[in-house]
Structures are given as C-alpha cells and as structure tokens.
Scaffold this motif. Structure first.
Motif, short mmCIF file in Angstrom:
data_model
loop_
_atom_site.label_atom_id
_atom_site.label_comp_id
_atom_site.label_asym_id
_atom_site.label_seq_id
_atom_site.Cartn_x
_atom_site.Cartn_y
_atom_site.Cartn_z
N GLU A 30 -0.85 -3.23 2.63
CA GLU A 30 -0.07 -2.72 1.49
C GLU A 30 1.08 -3.63 1.09
N LEU A 44 2.71 4.01 0.94
CA LEU A 44 1.71 4.59 1.83
C LEU A 44 2.00 6.06 2.10
N GLU A 81 -8.22 3.31 3.03
CA GLU A 81 -7.80 1.98 2.58
C GLU A 81 -8.86 0.93 2.91
#
Length: 138
Positions: A30, A44, A81
């Motif tokens: 991220e 997140l 993810e």
C-alpha cells in the motif's frame, strides 16, 4: 557485582508473528513512497475495517497476544489485496501481449508463469477455511 537487567523479554505468540507478517506485507503493497507509512496504514484501516491503532501496534510495538477477529480481518485483507494485485497483473499481461504483438516477449511469459504459480498456490488453500474465515468476520 554487576547490574541485572529488570527488563523481561516479551513472549510473542505465533498468531502475533503471523499478523505482523501479514500487516507488513499489506503495508509494503500500500505504501506509495517514503513518508507514506502512516497514510498507508490509515487507507488500509479504512478499506478493510481494521483499526488504525492495531496496524500501528503491529508495526511499532508488537502486542503479547492478538484477538482472533483482528487476525481474521488482517488475513482477509491480505487475501483481498493479493487477489487484487493478481487481477491487475493478469490485466497488464494481457494488455502487454496484445500491444506488443503476442506472447513471445520474455516479460509476458514470466508474468504468466507467476500467475500460474499463484493459481496453483491458491488451489492448495482449502475452500472451507476461506468460508469459515468469512463467516466469522460477517
């Protein structure tokens, strides 16, 4: 006589170690660059319903134990993810193959090999475990 250290080393459970590793991977994926760690943790937390403080704690001050629901949320976020990145890689591979006149490129064949390896690894994961994790989180 020497001085004795009064600090006791912290015993960390396997679940905390696992959560820390998964959260670290999520954060690496991220983070957009240097100085973006805090913002990446907040993104997140917002996207996956994990408290920011829990992510911060796993990164900077590992707890002695972790709640099962927190570990489940982190594991589901990791899986989501990972799947998102694999879908993006598949899309980019198909796009590159169509633009660059076929699959003869070395980069395209390597990307397809990664996708096959990821599909094989996903087949190893038992479907019931995924459903159990999702059921617990719902």
């Amino acid at each position: 006589m020497g001085k004795f250290s009064l600090q006791v080393s912290q015993m960390v459970t396997a679940e905390v170690t696992q959560a820390k590793a998964l959260a670290g991977a999520l954060l690496r994926w991220e983070t957009r660059g240097p100085g973006d760690t805090e913002n990446a943790m907040r993104r997140l937390a917002r996207r996956h319903g994990i408290e920011y403080g829990q992510l911060w704690s796993l990164r900077y001050r590992a707890p002695k134990r972790i709640w099962a629901d927190v570990l489940t949320k982190i594991a589901l976020a990791y899986e989501a993810e990972r799947d998102r990145q694999l879908r993006a890689l598949k899309h980019e591979t198909e796009l590159t193959a169509s633009i660059a006149a076929g699959a003869d490129l070395d980069s395209v064949s390597k990307a397809r090999a990664v996708l096959r390896q990821a599909a094989d690894a996903a087949d190893v994961v038992v479907v019931e475990d995924r459903q159990r994790l999702r059921g617990r989180n719902a």
